[in-house]
Design a protein around this motif. Structure first.
Motif, PDB file in Angstrom:
ATOM      1  N   ASP A   1      -1.449   6.755  -7.954  1.00  0.00           N
ATOM      2  CA  ASP A   1      -0.379   5.798  -7.652  1.00  0.00           C
ATOM      3  C   ASP A   1      -0.921   4.634  -6.827  1.00  0.00           C
ATOM      4  O   ASP A   1      -0.641   3.456  -7.098  1.00  0.00           O
ATOM      5  N   ILE A   2      -1.722   4.971  -5.802  1.00  0.00           N
ATOM      6  CA  ILE A   2      -2.246   3.958  -4.885  1.00  0.00           C
ATOM      7  C   ILE A   2      -3.227   3.032  -5.599  1.00  0.00           C
ATOM      8  O   ILE A   2      -3.147   1.798  -5.485  1.00  0.00           O
ATOM      9  N   LEU A   3      -4.151   3.606  -6.337  1.00  0.00           N
ATOM     10  CA  LEU A   3      -5.169   2.783  -7.016  1.00  0.00           C
ATOM     11  C   LEU A   3      -4.532   1.867  -8.058  1.00  0.00           C
ATOM     12  O   LEU A   3      -4.997   0.742  -8.263  1.00  0.00           O
ATOM     13  N   ASN A   4      -3.483   2.334  -8.709  1.00  0.00           N
ATOM     14  CA  ASN A   4      -2.758   1.465  -9.652  1.00  0.00           C
ATOM     15  C   ASN A   4      -2.140   0.269  -8.929  1.00  0.00           C
ATOM     16  O   ASN A   4      -2.161  -0.858  -9.425  1.00  0.00           O
ATOM     17  N   ASP A   5      -1.577   0.528  -7.741  1.00  0.00           N
ATOM     18  CA  ASP A   5      -0.997  -0.562  -6.950  1.00  0.00           C
ATOM     19  C   ASP A   5      -2.059  -1.566  -6.514  1.00  0.00           C
ATOM     20  O   ASP A   5      -1.827  -2.782  -6.524  1.00  0.00           O
TER      21      ASP A   5
ATOM     22  N   VAL B   1      -9.559   7.142   0.505  1.00  0.00           N
ATOM     23  CA  VAL B   1      -9.818   6.627  -0.849  1.00  0.00           C
ATOM     24  C   VAL B   1      -9.340   5.172  -0.949  1.00  0.00           C
ATOM     25  O   VAL B   1     -10.043   4.306  -1.480  1.00  0.00           O
ATOM     26  N   ALA B   2      -8.140   4.899  -0.423  1.00  0.00           N
ATOM     27  CA  ALA B   2      -7.618   3.529  -0.448  1.00  0.00           C
ATOM     28  C   ALA B   2      -8.491   2.601   0.397  1.00  0.00           C
ATOM     29  O   ALA B   2      -8.783   1.456  -0.002  1.00  0.00           O
TER      30      ALA B   2
ATOM     31  N   ALA C   1     -10.408  -3.076   6.278  1.00  0.00           N
ATOM     32  CA  ALA C   1      -9.222  -2.219   6.361  1.00  0.00           C
ATOM     33  C   ALA C   1      -8.944  -1.886   7.823  1.00  0.00           C
ATOM     34  O   ALA C   1      -9.846  -1.913   8.673  1.00  0.00           O
ATOM     35  N   ALA C   2      -7.661  -1.573   8.106  1.00  0.00           N
ATOM     36  CA  ALA C   2      -7.252  -1.165   9.452  1.00  0.00           C
ATOM     37  C   ALA C   2      -6.385   0.079   9.331  1.00  0.00           C
ATOM     38  O   ALA C   2      -5.591   0.204   8.396  1.00  0.00           O
TER      39      ALA C   2
ATOM     40  N   LEU D   1      -6.359  -4.228   3.415  1.00  0.00           N
ATOM     41  CA  LEU D   1      -5.509  -3.030   3.432  1.00  0.00           C
ATOM     42  C   LEU D   1      -5.152  -2.653   4.859  1.00  0.00           C
ATOM     43  O   LEU D   1      -6.028  -2.563   5.727  1.00  0.00           O
ATOM     44  N   ALA D   2      -3.879  -2.416   5.097  1.00  0.00           N
ATOM     45  CA  ALA D   2      -3.411  -1.908   6.386  1.00  0.00           C
ATOM     46  C   ALA D   2      -2.810  -0.529   6.158  1.00  0.00           C
ATOM     47  O   ALA D   2      -1.903  -0.368   5.333  1.00  0.00           O
ATOM     48  N   VAL D   3      -3.331   0.477   6.875  1.00  0.00           N
ATOM     49  CA  VAL D   3      -2.814   1.845   6.792  1.00  0.00           C
ATOM     50  C   VAL D   3      -2.107   2.151   8.107  1.00  0.00           C
ATOM     51  O   VAL D   3      -2.693   1.974   9.180  1.00  0.00           O
ATOM     52  N   ILE D   4      -0.859   2.581   8.025  1.00  0.00           N
ATOM     53  CA  ILE D   4      -0.070   2.879   9.230  1.00  0.00           C
ATOM     54  C   ILE D   4       0.320   4.351   9.181  1.00  0.00           C
ATOM     55  O   ILE D   4       1.049   4.775   8.284  1.00  0.00           O
TER      56      ILE D   4
END
Length: 829
Positions: free
Chosen positions: A414-418, A443-444, A455-456, A528-531
Motif C-alpha cells: 500500500d505504502i510503496l504504491n502511494d 521500508v518507506a 526522511a524524518a 517522507l515524514a513518519v509520525i
C-alpha cells in the motif's frame, strides 16, 4: 353525520369513552368505536378548510385500521385526534360546550387557548412562520428579555433554536390505568381527585407538600408535589393550591412510577386539571413525548420549550439540502419533519425516525468535509516520486533475521504504491503491540533515501524516540547509512552538527521528538515524514513537520488500535492500513485480575520468574490532577519493594519527573538486567523494549483505560518465554470488574479498543488532550455505527460525482454553515 357543522360533542365523547375504557375498541349500540370514527370522519363537514381535508381523510383511514393496531398506537391515535379536533373547534369560533364543567375549569380552558399553539397542531396555526435567520428578540412570543436569557445558551436566531436539539426525551405519551402502573416506567394517568391536602413538611418548615389521592375505575394512587421556599409555605398559597385541585375534579398526571412505603406513586408529577376524563390534555409535558433541553442557571425548561414552539413553524420553510434521491436511497425523512419531530414528536417511533435523519446529517457533513479535503490533497502533483525498488531495499530484506508477515507485506505494498505517485501520501498504519510497524516504516524510509530524499521520524517521548533510534542504528549500520537522534536533551554542539548535516543533505534520516519541528531544523530535501503514536501530537505539530519539506509524503503510525467509527471520524481524510497479524511464535500473555488479598500470589510468581533470570515491571497510575501524589506513591512503592518485599533483588525506578539522563540510566540498567524489577509510571507504556521481561504488575488497574492497559501489557511477551500480566484492583465497582474481565478474556487490541470506547467514550480513548474528536449534538460513535457507515458511503458517492458540490448548492452552503461558522473547522484534524 351529514355535511354540516361537525358534531364536536359526539366525536369527543366517543374518543373520551374509548380512552376511559382502555382503548379496547368498544362496541356501541350500532357500531364499534373504530367504525363510528371512520364513518364520521369519512365525510367533510361544512366549513372545513381545504388545507385540512387531507388530514381529515388520513384520520378516517387510520381509524379504519384501528382494530389491527397495538395498544400504544391506539393511545397515540386517540390522543392526537382529540387534540386536533379541539383545535379545529377553537379555530371555527364556536366556544366549547360547558357540559357541566365548573366555571373555574372553563376559565382554565380559556386561559390555555391564549397560549402559543403547541407544535402538534402547528400545521393548523394561523400564525405567520418567522424567518429562519430572524432574531429571537423580534418574535413577540419571546421578546428581548427572554432572548437575552436564551443567548446564554448560545441561541440567537430562529435557526439556532431549531438546531438546539433536546439532549433527551421522556415519553409521557403512554396513558395507562392506575392498576397497570409498573415501577420504572414514565406514564400519564387520568384520574379523579379523591382527597387533596397541602401542608408544611414537619421536618423542614420551608418545604410545602401537596398531597393528592387520585382514583380511576381500576384503583387509586397517592401522589405528592414538593415546593421549596418561604412563599410556598403560606396558608394563602396552600389554600389556593387546594382550590386548584378540588375533590371530584379530573386530573392528568405524568411522571416516573416509583415504589414508596404507600405503594406505587408518581415521582413529583406534572399535573393538569381537565374538564372530563376524555378532555384534551393541553400541557407541554403531560401526555406526550417531552423534550429535555440542556439548561443553565436562571433558564427554565418551559421557557426553552415555549421558545421552540414559537420558532417551530419556520421549520416548514426549511429547504432540504439532501436531494430526494439520496433521501430515498438511505430511508431518510425530510429535514423539516425531522426538525419538528426531534423537538415535539407525537410518539417514540416518530422521534427515532427524526433522530436517525439528524444523526445522518451530522455524520454526512463531517465525512463530506473530510473526503473533500482528501480529494483536494490528491490534486496536488508536486510530491517526490519515490522508487519502490532498489539496492537499499533489497539489502534490507537480506539483513533482517525474520520473514515479514502477510499483513506487513500487504501494508508495505500500500505504502510503496502511494510513494510512486506525485500526490502526497497521507496514510495511517494501525498495528497492535508487537505487530512490526517499525519494519514497515523503515521500508518507506529506505524508499525515500534510495530516491535521493531525506526522511524524518518523530515520536512523542524521548523514551520512544530513543527506542526507535537504537533499532534503526542496528539496521542502518549494516546498510552504511548515518542516522541521528534529536531531542530536548541533545547537547548544543551535537545539535548544531545535526542541523548542518541536514542542510547539506549528508544526513538522510533524523529521529527525534518535538525538537524536529523547531525553526533551526531545515532539511535539504525532505521526502517522507513518519509520525509515530500520531494521536499524541496536536494538529499544528504534525503540520509543522510536514512544512519542513515541499509536500512530503506522510506516514503516521499508532500502536493504539482505533475503533472503526472513531477512525472514520478523526481520520476520514486519510488512507488507513492495518497490520492485523502478529509475527509467528508470539505466545499469549496470561492475564489475571487480582485483589489486594491475593497480592502474595503475585509476589510468589515474581520471585519464580526472577529465579529463572526473568525481569518484572511494576506500574502505578499517573493522574495529571494529582501528579505529585502519584509520584510520591511510585517512590514509596519502590522503597517498599526494595527494602521490605524483595531486598535480595535490585529494584529500579522510572517516572516522568526524572531528567533524561536519569531515565536513560534506569532503562539501561533494566535492559542489561542490572535491575530485576522496574517500578514505573506510564512512561513505560510505549518504547521500552526488554524481551527478557515476563511479568507486568499493574497497581490500581481500574484507574486505566482498557487501551492503555493493553499497551502496558504489550511491554511483556516480547521474548520466547511465557509472560504474565497481573491486574491488581481493590475496586468493587461492577463496571470496573467488567472492564478488567475484558482484559482477561481478549488479547485483540482492536476488540479491546471497541470495548474501551463503549465504556469510556471516544474522547477518553484517545486521551483528553486529543484535538479533532467531534463533539456531536445527537450522534453517538458507539450507538450509531450503522448510520455513520451509510453517511460515509453517501458522502463518497457525492464526492465521486462532484467534489466541488457545485451541482448541489444547498448542500454546499449547509457544509459551509456547519463547519466554518458553527465550529470553525475545529473538529477537523
Amino acid at each position: 353525520m351529514t355535511n354540516e357543522t361537525p358534531d364536536w360533542i359526539r366525536l369527543q365523547k366517543a374518543l373520551a369513552v374509548e380512552a376511559e375504557h382502555g382503548f379496547t375498541d368498544l362496541m356501541g349500540r350500532q357500531y364499534r368505536f373504530s367504525e363510528f370514527l371512520s364513518l364520521t370522519l369519512g365525510k367533510f363537514p361544512i366549513g372545513l378548510p381545504t388545507t385540512e381535508r387531507r388530514r381529515w381523510q388520513e384520520l378516517a383511514l387510520q381509524f379504519a385500521k384501528y382494530s389491527h393496531l397495538g395498544l400504544e398506537d391506539r393511545q397515540h391515535l386517540v390522543a392526537e385526534t382529540r387534540r386536533y379536533l379541539y383545535q379545529l373547534q377553537q379555530d371555527s369560533g364556536k366556544p366549547p360546550e360547558n357540559n357541566g364543567v365548573a366555571e373555574a375549569q372553563q376559565r382554565n380552558y380559556q386561559s390555555k387557548k391564549q397560549q402559543p399553539t403547541t407544535p402538534i397542531v402547528a400545521e393548523v396555526s394561523r400564525r405567520l412562520a418567522p424567518k429562519i435567520d430572524q432574531k429571537l428578540s423580534d418574535l413577540p412570543e419571546i421578546g428581548i428579555r427572554k432572548a437575552d436569557n436564551l443567548a446564554r445558551l448560545g441561541v440567537y436566531t430562529v435557526r439556532d433554536l431549531l438546531y438546539y436539539y433536546p439532549r433527551d426525551h421522556i415519553d409521557y405519551a403512554r396513558q395507562v390505568n392506575i392498576r397497570e402502573l409498573q415501577a420504572g416506567e414514565t406514564v400519564t394517568i387520568v384520574a379523579t381527585v379523591k382527597r387533596c391536602n397541602c401542608f408544611n413538611s414537619p421536618k423542614n418548615q420551608k418545604l410545602s407538600i401537596l398531597e393528592l389521592i387520585l382514583k380511576d375505575n381500576t384503583g387509586q394512587i397517592k401522589v405528592s408535589r414538593f415546593s421549596a421556599g418561604a412563599r410556598f409555605t403560606s396558608r394563602a398559597w396552600q389554600e389556593s393550591l387546594k382550590r386548584r385541585y378540588p375533590v371530584g375534579s379530573v386530573i392528568a398526571a405524568c411522571g416516573l412510577v416509583k415504589a414508596s412505603k404507600y405503594g406505587l406513586t408518581l415521582d413529583n408529577p406534572e399535573l393538569e386539571v381537565l374538564g372530563n376524563p376524555g378532555d384534551t390534555i393541553d400541557s407541554l409535558t403531560i401526555g406526550r413525548v417531552v423534550p429535555i433541553y440542556a439548561l443553565t442557571e436562571g433558564i427554565a425548561a418551559n421557557m426553552v420549550r415555549q421558545a421552540v414552539i414559537a420558532a417551530l413553524p419556520a421549520a416548514a420553510n426549511l429547504k432540504d439540502p439532501l436531494p430526494s434521491g439520496l433521501r430515498d436511497k438511505y430511508g431518510l425523512i425530510e429535514l423539516k419533519d425531522a426538525i419538528a419531530n426531534i423537538h415535539f414528536p407525537p410518539d417514540s417511533a416518530s422521534l427515532q425516525v427524526a433522530r436517525r435523519r439528524l444523526v445522518f446529517d451530522e455524520f454526512f457533513y463531517l465525512q463530506l468535509s473530510l473526503l473533500q479535503r482528501q480529494h483536494q490533497a490528491k490534486q496536488i502533483q508536486t510530491s517526490a516520486i519515490l522508487a519502490p525498488k532498489g539496492q537499499l531495499l533489497e539489502k534490507f530484506y537480506e539483513i533482517i533475521p525474520f520473514k515479514l508477515t502477510g499483513a506487513q507485506q500487504r501494508v508495505i505494498n500500500d505504502i510503496l504504491n502511494d510513494l510512486q505517485k506525485p500526490a502526497p501520501m497521507n496514510r495511517l498504519v494501525q498495528g497492535d503491540v508487537g505487530s512490526g510497524k517499525t519494519v514497515v516504516a523503515v521500508v518507506a524510509i529506505l524508499a525515500a533515501i534510495q530516491s535521493g530524499y531525506q526522511a524524518a521520524l518523530m515520536a512523542p517521548t524521548e523514551v520512544l524516540a530513543e527506542q526507535h533510534y537504537r533499532k534503526l542504528v542496528s539496521w542502518f549500520n549494516l546498510l552504511h547509512l548515518p542516522v541521528e537522534l534529536l531531542t530536548g536533551s541533545t547537547k548544543t554542539v551535537k545539535r548544531r552538527q545535526i542541523h548542518a548535516q541536514l542542510e547539506t543533505g549528508e544526513l538522510p534520516l533524523l529521529v527525534g521528538t518535538h525538537a524536529l519541528i523547531q525553526d533551526p531544523v531545515n532539511f535539504r530535501q525532505l521526502g517522507l515524514a513518519v509520525i509515530d503514536e500520531q494521536h499524541r501530537f496536536g494538529v499544528q505539530q504534525r503540520a509543522r513537520l510536514q512544512q519542513k519539506g515541499e509536500q512530503p509524503h506522510v506516514l503516521t503510525m499508532t500502536a493504539t488500535p482505533i475503533p472503526r467509527t472513531l477512525a472514520l471520524t478523526i481520520h476520514g481524510d486519510m488512507d488507513v492500513s492495518q497490520i492485523d497479524e502478529l509475527p509467528p511464535g508470539r505466545q499469549k500473555i496470561q492475564t489475571t485480575m487480582l485483589t489486594g488479598q491475593q497480592r502474595s500470589h503475585a509476589y510468589d510468581l515474581m520471585r519464580r520468574e526472577i529465579a529463572q533470570g526473568r525481569q518484572i515491571y511494576v506500574v502505578l497510575p499517573l493522574v495529571e490532577e494529582s501528579e505529585k501524589l502519584d509520584l510520591r506513591s511510585a517512590v514509596d512503592e519502590h522503597q517498599k519493594l526494595q527494602e521490605s518485599v524483595f531486598p535480595e533483588f535490585q529494584v529500579g525506578l522510572l517516572h516522568g519527573r526524572m531528567t533524561s539522563a536519569e531515565k536513560d540510566e534506569a532503562i539501561t540498567k533494566f535492559r542489561e538486567n542490572k535491575t530485576q524489577i522496574l517500578v514505573s509510571t506510564t512512561v513505560v507504556e510505549v518504547g521500552v523494549d526488554v524481551p527478557n521481561a515476563t511479568v507486568m504488575l499493574i497497581e490500581n488497574a481500574e484507574r486505566f483505560g482498557l487501551s492503555q492497559l493493553h499497551q502496558l501489557r504489550g511491554r511483556v511477551g516480547r521474548g520466547a518465554a511465557q509472560s504474565y500480566c497481573l491486574l491488581m484492583s481493590s475496586s468493587r465497582s461492577p463496571d470496573a470488574q467488567q472492564r478488567l474481565k475484558v482484559m482477561e478474556q481478549s488479547q485483540d487490541g482492536f476488540f479491546i479498543s471497541e470495548m474501551d470506547m463503549r465504556f469510556r467514550g471516544p474522547g477518553e480513548v484517545l486521551g483528553t488532550r486529543q484535538s479533532g474528536v467531534p463533539d456531536f449534538t445527537l450522534a453517538s460513535l458507539v450507538e450509531d455505527e450503522e448510520v455513520l457507515i451509510l453517511a460515509r458511503q453517501a458522502a463518497e458517492k457525492v464526492i465521486e460525482i462532484d467534489a466541488t458540490l457545485e451541482r448541489w448548492y444547498l448542500m454546499k452552503e449547509e457544509l459551509k454553515y456547519r463547519y466554518e461558522r458553527l465550529m470553525g473547522g475545529a473538529i477537523l484534524t
